[in-house]
Scaffold this motif. Structure first.
Motif, PDB file in Angstrom:
ATOM      1  N   THR A 162      -2.535   5.770  -3.183  1.00  0.00           N
ATOM      2  CA  THR A 162      -1.629   4.740  -3.690  1.00  0.00           C
ATOM      3  C   THR A 162      -2.322   3.382  -3.526  1.00  0.00           C
ATOM      4  O   THR A 162      -3.256   3.254  -2.711  1.00  0.00           O
ATOM      5  CB  THR A 162      -0.306   4.721  -2.918  1.00  0.00           C
ATOM      6  OG1 THR A 162      -0.574   4.307  -1.576  1.00  0.00           O
ATOM      7  CG2 THR A 162       0.396   6.088  -2.942  1.00  0.00           C
ATOM      8  N   PRO A 163      -1.881   2.371  -4.257  1.00  0.00           N
ATOM      9  CA  PRO A 163      -2.464   1.036  -4.042  1.00  0.00           C
ATOM     10  C   PRO A 163      -2.353   0.573  -2.587  1.00  0.00           C
ATOM     11  O   PRO A 163      -3.270  -0.073  -2.074  1.00  0.00           O
ATOM     12  CB  PRO A 163      -1.660   0.151  -4.994  1.00  0.00           C
ATOM     13  CG  PRO A 163      -1.288   1.076  -6.117  1.00  0.00           C
ATOM     14  CD  PRO A 163      -0.991   2.397  -5.424  1.00  0.00           C
ATOM     15  N   THR A 164      -1.274   0.917  -1.907  1.00  0.00           N
ATOM     16  CA  THR A 164      -1.116   0.544  -0.494  1.00  0.00           C
ATOM     17  C   THR A 164      -2.131   1.275   0.378  1.00  0.00           C
ATOM     18  O   THR A 164      -2.750   0.676   1.267  1.00  0.00           O
ATOM     19  CB  THR A 164       0.320   0.856  -0.018  1.00  0.00           C
ATOM     20  OG1 THR A 164       1.234   0.129  -0.842  1.00  0.00           O
ATOM     21  CG2 THR A 164       0.513   0.494   1.441  1.00  0.00           C
ATOM     22  N   GLU A 165      -2.321   2.561   0.126  1.00  0.00           N
ATOM     23  CA  GLU A 165      -3.332   3.317   0.883  1.00  0.00           C
ATOM     24  C   GLU A 165      -4.734   2.777   0.623  1.00  0.00           C
ATOM     25  O   GLU A 165      -5.558   2.676   1.542  1.00  0.00           O
ATOM     26  CB  GLU A 165      -3.263   4.803   0.523  1.00  0.00           C
ATOM     27  CG  GLU A 165      -2.001   5.490   0.995  1.00  0.00           C
ATOM     28  CD  GLU A 165      -1.805   6.878   0.384  1.00  0.00           C
ATOM     29  OE1 GLU A 165      -1.173   7.722   1.055  1.00  0.00           O
ATOM     30  OE2 GLU A 165      -2.267   7.120  -0.764  1.00  0.00           O
ATOM     31  N   LEU A 166      -5.006   2.395  -0.615  1.00  0.00           N
ATOM     32  CA  LEU A 166      -6.303   1.818  -0.941  1.00  0.00           C
ATOM     33  C   LEU A 166      -6.490   0.486  -0.219  1.00  0.00           C
ATOM     34  O   LEU A 166      -7.561   0.220   0.339  1.00  0.00           O
ATOM     35  CB  LEU A 166      -6.457   1.643  -2.454  1.00  0.00           C
ATOM     36  CG  LEU A 166      -7.721   0.938  -2.931  1.00  0.00           C
ATOM     37  CD1 LEU A 166      -8.986   1.594  -2.389  1.00  0.00           C
ATOM     38  CD2 LEU A 166      -7.737   0.879  -4.453  1.00  0.00           C
ATOM     39  N   ALA A 167      -5.470  -0.345  -0.203  1.00  0.00           N
ATOM     40  CA  ALA A 167      -5.562  -1.636   0.502  1.00  0.00           C
ATOM     41  C   ALA A 167      -5.875  -1.423   1.976  1.00  0.00           C
ATOM     42  O   ALA A 167      -6.682  -2.158   2.563  1.00  0.00           O
ATOM     43  CB  ALA A 167      -4.264  -2.424   0.328  1.00  0.00           C
ATOM     44  N   ASP A 168      -5.266  -0.410   2.593  1.00  0.00           N
ATOM     45  CA  ASP A 168      -5.537  -0.103   3.998  1.00  0.00           C
ATOM     46  C   ASP A 168      -6.993   0.318   4.188  1.00  0.00           C
ATOM     47  O   ASP A 168      -7.661  -0.127   5.123  1.00  0.00           O
ATOM     48  CB  ASP A 168      -4.587   0.997   4.489  1.00  0.00           C
ATOM     49  CG  ASP A 168      -4.750   1.254   5.974  1.00  0.00           C
ATOM     50  OD1 ASP A 168      -4.634   0.289   6.764  1.00  0.00           O
ATOM     51  OD2 ASP A 168      -5.018   2.419   6.341  1.00  0.00           O
TER      52      ASP A 168
END
Length: 169
Positions: A139-145
């Motif tokens: 997800t974009p959130t997982e990628l940001a992490d």
């Protein structure tokens, strides 16, 4: 394909006009400006294909990337290279990248034009083992992490920043 260092590439100027050709190994050694394509691949749920590059890559070995892609061969168009690279790296057929933007990436003594695309893929992938050491749909959130904790290719980070700016505009 033979040794990647022996692939013939077009050398371009600051306006992306072809001014000659050279082998990829020479291009990297001499810091010659060339062409690359980046394809951000999403699944229907909006997750992004993220991978770790193999340790044998000439540029950024072992780094993570949120784009599939690579160099544009001599005489090849950006559009042709986007399909070829996406299909090769994902191990699929029938992908249709959509153009987004182009920019000149420069770091230290290296530079290349980056034509950036987006594609959706709804099916299994079989990533090219010589290019991809690990992969997942994030997800974009997982990628940001991951971006905050893992080493990503610098040109991909710059392209993703521009991609996010484009999406928020």
């Amino acid at each position: 394909m033979t040794n990647p260092a022996e692939e013939l590439l077009d050398i371009v100027d600051e306006h992306d006009r072809v001014i000659g050709t050279a082998l990829r190994g020479e291009v990297y050694r001499r810091g010659l400006t060339h062409r690359c394509v980046f394809i951000l691949v999403r699944d229907p749920a909006g997750r992004i294909f993220v991978h770790r590059r193999t340790d044998t890559k000439l540029f950024a070995p072992g780094a993570y990337d949120m784009f599939v892609g690579g160099v544009v061969g001599s005489g090849e168009t950006y559009a042709e290279a986007s399909v070829r690279e996406a299909e090769e790296e994902l191990g699929v057929r029938g992908i249709t990248p959509r153009p987004l933007f182009k920019f000149l990436f420069e770091q230290d003594r290296l530079s290349w034009w980056c034509d950036t695309y987006e594609a959706e893929w709804d099916g299994p992938v079989s990533p090219q083992e010589s290019e991809v050491a690990w992969h997942a749909w994030l997800t974009p959130t997982e990628l940001a992490d991951r971006l905050a904790h893992d080493a990503f290719v610098p040109d991909g980070v710059e392209a993703y920043r521009r991609y996010l700016d484009l999406r928020s505009a």
